[in-house]
Write a protein that holds these residues in place. Sequence first.
Motif, short mmCIF file in Angstrom:
data_model
loop_
_atom_site.label_atom_id
_atom_site.label_comp_id
_atom_site.label_asym_id
_atom_site.label_seq_id
_atom_site.Cartn_x
_atom_site.Cartn_y
_atom_site.Cartn_z
N VAL A 152 49.64 46.63 16.65
CA VAL A 152 50.58 46.38 15.55
C VAL A 152 51.09 47.71 15.01
N ASP A 153 50.18 48.62 14.71
CA ASP A 153 50.56 49.90 14.12
C ASP A 153 51.49 50.71 15.03
N ARG A 154 51.23 50.62 16.32
CA ARG A 154 52.06 51.34 17.31
C ARG A 154 53.51 50.87 17.23
N ARG A 155 53.71 49.55 17.14
CA ARG A 155 55.07 49.02 17.06
C ARG A 155 55.73 49.37 15.74
N ILE A 156 54.98 49.33 14.65
CA ILE A 156 55.56 49.67 13.34
C ILE A 156 56.03 51.12 13.33
N ARG A 157 55.28 52.01 13.95
CA ARG A 157 55.71 53.42 14.01
C ARG A 157 57.05 53.55 14.73
N VAL A 158 57.22 52.82 15.83
CA VAL A 158 58.49 52.86 16.56
C VAL A 158 59.63 52.35 15.68
N MET A 159 59.37 51.30 14.92
CA MET A 159 60.40 50.74 14.05
C MET A 159 60.75 51.69 12.91
N GLU A 160 59.74 52.35 12.36
CA GLU A 160 60.01 53.35 11.31
C GLU A 160 60.85 54.50 11.86
N GLU A 161 60.52 54.95 13.07
CA GLU A 161 61.28 56.03 13.69
C GLU A 161 62.70 55.59 14.03
N SER A 162 62.90 54.28 14.11
CA SER A 162 64.25 53.73 14.36
C SER A 162 65.07 53.66 13.09
#
Length: 491
Positions: free
Chosen positions: A205-215
């Motif tokens: 979950v955290d891995r995906r959220i980081r990608v979304m924040e960087e987006s």
Amino acid sequence: MGKPTGFLEYKRQNAQYRDPLERIQDWKEISNLPQESDLVKQAARCMDCGVPFCQNGSLVGGMSTGCPIFNLIPEWNELVYRGNWKEAYDRLSITNPFPEFTGRACPAPCEAGCVASLYESSVTIKNIELAIIEKAFEEGWVKPQIPKERTGVKIAVVGSGPAGLACAHELNNYGHSVTVFERSDRIGGLLTYGIPKMKIEQHAVDRRIRVMEESGITFLTNVEVGKDYSLEKLQKEFDAVILCTGATKPRDLQVNGRNLGGIHFAMDFLHANTKSMLDSNFKNGQYISAEGKDVVVIGGGDTAVDCIATSLRQNCKSVIQFDIYPKRPTEREADNPWPQYPMVYKLDYGQEEAKAKFGDDPRLFATTALEFIGNEEGQLTAVKCVGIRTIFNENGEKIREPIPNTEKIIPAQLVLLAIGFEGPERELFDQLNIDWKEIKNSRSYQTKVENVFVAGDARRGQSLIVWAIQEGKEAAKSCHEYVTSKVNLSI
């Protein structure tokens, strides 16, 4: 398709589940993917079926069959078979923003619609999907999707479960500025606090959220819209609001003794357990413990199974599950034809673990609770249950009636109610003067309040994670069309 004769040459190979008695000792994921060479063979089983029922999500007989997000399954199966994993990831990403979640927690209605199951058994679609996304993260193919231009439109998404995340992902790709509001202390909603970590470890979950924040997506935690942040303020500051708050209002069981200590809603039990684990590895003691207790889980769905599995990891003394349905047949019956979801007897992961530890399937089928029994201190000590049969009256209404002389007393110091949900909590809808029943019966994601939309379980009621993702995508498209016309964007 994969190999033309693959489904004839290779047998189905499921994910490699860890031994039940081993895995109940920890909170790690319960299964491991097969080796890449084995996955290629499984992809080769995808046959040239002509009409791929697997990728067309629909309801058949009241149950999901096929993929609700319309994954292009035969295409990425063939790419995996050919060894083109990067292209398989690109193809998968067209339809599914979060394969790492569906590949872990979806019940795979796509496999129910697989034509190969008519011959022998379906393709292991879910495993292949998970393998594709895990390889994509490993190889660095998953990158932030930063829009080339921003539209200047600001959209608020309330709730960060699968529907909210899908909304945010799509809207960000359109170029809008998206802020996601989450009342809990962590992002993820159901993915974080509703599904136990042995099914989705938090790093996924955290891995995906980081990608979304960087987006470019903004996430705000510990902010409850309607209380900490007024709806009026939200509507003034944002061009549109999408409510993705989930179906979190639990269904209760009102029988004698309901107020005894030791009776809890399933989600209260699961949420507290996960939060304590993530906060302190259980050192703070801020959770409902099943240790040393006789546990009764009431309900027959995925949440009930999660309660069984969690109770076992907390070292319960025993665990019994009341399932209101009769024991299902080992093979499809005539009234449950393909491509309907197969209603057959099976052991889910928690039930398999209970059987391994205590020697038998924990379920009492066609059984319901009559009364909760307690001691002088007001604490639960037992549950009185009864066998039931289902009949239909002259109007075709389903009625469940007790079977005489089948009452039993089951020792219990902990009861977990997992009998479903009554839809979303109504406070936000009441503040907006919106009748939720009207939303549920509507095909539109836009409410009568012009700039407010609803998606996911908050709109359709309790459903599958894959339906929540699709709802989020469709609501985002509807919202995009609204704001585009409202502010005359030339996009």
